[in-house]
Design an enzyme around this catalytic site. Structure first.
Site, PDB file in Angstrom:
ATOM      1  N   ASP A 165       0.834  -1.203   0.000  1.00 51.78           N
ATOM      2  CA  ASP A 165       0.000   0.000   0.000  1.00 51.78           C
ATOM      3  C   ASP A 165       0.867   1.250   0.000  1.00 51.78           C
ATOM      4  O   ASP A 165       2.077   1.189  -0.240  1.00 51.78           O
ATOM      5  CB  ASP A 165      -0.963  -0.027   1.192  1.00 51.78           C
ATOM      6  CG  ASP A 165      -0.255   0.061   2.541  1.00 51.78           C
ATOM      7  OD1 ASP A 165       0.991   0.145   2.588  1.00 51.78           O
ATOM      8  OD2 ASP A 165      -0.964   0.044   3.574  1.00 51.78           O
ATOM      9  N   GLU A 168       4.130   1.066   2.043  1.00 50.70           N
ATOM     10  CA  GLU A 168       4.999  -0.079   1.797  1.00 50.70           C
ATOM     11  C   GLU A 168       4.739  -1.223   2.782  1.00 50.70           C
ATOM     12  O   GLU A 168       5.667  -1.838   3.325  1.00 50.70           O
ATOM     13  CB  GLU A 168       6.490   0.301   1.849  1.00 50.70           C
ATOM     14  CG  GLU A 168       7.004   0.948   0.591  1.00 50.70           C
ATOM     15  CD  GLU A 168       6.903   2.464   0.649  1.00 50.70           C
ATOM     16  OE1 GLU A 168       7.684   3.063   1.371  1.00 50.70           O
ATOM     17  OE2 GLU A 168       6.027   3.029  -0.028  1.00 50.70           O
ATOM     18  N   GLU A 324       8.453  13.777   9.412  1.00 47.94           N
ATOM     19  CA  GLU A 324       7.550  12.786   8.836  1.00 47.94           C
ATOM     20  C   GLU A 324       6.345  12.580   9.747  1.00 47.94           C
ATOM     21  O   GLU A 324       5.204  12.554   9.292  1.00 47.94           O
ATOM     22  CB  GLU A 324       8.284  11.464   8.654  1.00 47.94           C
ATOM     23  CG  GLU A 324       7.398  10.322   8.168  1.00 47.94           C
ATOM     24  CD  GLU A 324       8.150   9.009   8.084  1.00 47.94           C
ATOM     25  OE1 GLU A 324       8.337   8.527   6.948  1.00 47.94           O
ATOM     26  OE2 GLU A 324       8.549   8.477   9.129  1.00 47.94           O
TER      27      GLU A 324
END
Length: 375
Positions: A165, A168, A324
């Site tokens: 997806d 990963e 992130e």
């Protein structure tokens, strides 16, 4: 937050500076140049970054990325033909044939066998991003025109094949968010190269892909048999705009997302059982959620979207670098240290986070006076 507890200065300029520094001479945009595992260019990250660059008026940067993707696709046209033949015969292509999700700056695929590499949403997101680029003044030159056809035909034959997806993960599944990206990409491809609409595989994809998207109790979910919602499902409404924010199934999905993975402290998690770096909140998903709110436009949604922007801004460090993910309100805080021991601190800066900030800020600026970039 910075060490002084203030927002990093001039975050718009800082974001553009970070993205510029991460774009190589080849046009590839490295996802996280300072993080041990992210020194590659993903079609997914790069496509979202290119969208932001077009919104920010840096078409000269985005065109270089799109040209890099076209070169990769043209260089691997033969292997993609083999992958298509395997898929048509009911098989799963091997790593020498399928498009990889990450490449080095020179267009060589990563062959790290410990990390899944077969991912079909990337070409779909790229096709959607390229169509967005054309709407912002880009041109469909010879290489790009050929690359659109290559990518669309590849997706036309492989779209039902299990693969990783957007994160990963779970390479043995057919993911709803992947199907959504493929649908957005194939519709973009047909808009750019209309003759593709007459090809049988692409026609079947367009007719059937919606029916393959998993649902539980009327809401889209990660995959058939998995009732969890995933933050990547937000992209269906923003930025792809494949569905409207008030479409019943998406509205039910959004309600689940708001109850399950929108953090009380701000931000949006990937999914409820996430343990990667503790399952923190991601700026890229906070941006997507805010952009969906702008499209839903219910009472209070504009204020919530602005609050999402401010939350993202508050995550910048004193260099103007966005992470992130954010460990505050992590879903599995006991799992953070194992990832730090393996790979070091979570990525910061992540170029996709900066792009998500720029895209959200550009859309909000059309609706409300945001004032100057934070200082």
């Amino acid at each position: 937050m910075t060490e002084q507890g203030t927002v990093a200065p001039n975050l718009v300029e800082a974001s553009l500076r970070v993205i510029s520094a991460g774009q190589t001479a080849s046009g590839a945009i490295l996802a996280g140049p300072t993080f041990s595992q992210y020194g590659y260019c993903w079609f997914r990250d790069g496509a979202f970054i290119a969208e932001a660059l077009d919104k920010a008026g840096r078409r000269d940067w985005s065109v270089r990325f799109h040209g890099w993707v076209a070169k990769v696709l043209l260089a691997e046209a033969g292997s993609q033909e083999r992958a298509r033949a395997v898929a048509r015969a009911g098989g799963v292509p091997g790593p020498d044939d399928y498009l990889h999700c990450r490449y080095d700056a020179d267009g060589r695929p990563s062959h790290d066998e410990t990390w899944p590499a077969f991912q079909l949403d990337g070409p779909g997101i790229w096709l959607w991003s390229l169509a967005h680029h054309l709407l912002h003044g880009g041109q469909l030159d010879g290489d790009l025109h050929a690359a659109v056809q290559i990518a669309a035909r590849y997706l036309g034959d492989l779209w039902e094949t299990p693969c990783s997806d957007a994160w990963e993960e779970h390479e043995d599944r057919v993911h709803t968010s992947t199907l959504a990206a493929i649908r957005a990409g194939i519709e973009a491809a047909v808009s750019m190269v209309p003759e593709l609409a007459g090809e049988a595989a692409i026609g079947r994809l367009r007719d059937e892909v919606g029916g393959r998207m998993a649902m539980t109790d009327g809401a889209y979910t990660k995959w058939d048999g998995n009732p969890e919602v995933d933050g990547s499902l937000l992209w269906m409404a923003a930025p792809y705009e494949s569905v409207s924010a008030d479409e019943p199934q998406f509205a039910a999905t959004l309600e689940r997302i708001e109850s399950d993975i929108v953090s009380d402290g701000g931000g949006v998690h990937r999914y409820r059982s996430d343990t990667y770096y503790g399952g923190g909140a991601w700026p890229v998903l906070a941006s997507a959620y805010a952009r969906v709110l702008l499209r839903r436009d219910a009472p209070g949604d504009l204020d919530r979207a602005v609050a999402g922007l401010r939350w993202i801004e508050a995550q910048a460090d004193d260099q103007g670098h966005l992470p992130e993910q954010v460990a505050d309100h992590a879903l599995a805080p006991h799992r953070i240290d194992e990832w730090r021991e393996l790979w070091g601190e979570s990525a910061q800066p992540l170029l996709w986070s900066h792009a998500a900030y720029l895209s959200l800020r550009a859309e909000l600026a059309e609706r409300v006076d945001l004032g100057p970039p934070p200082a």
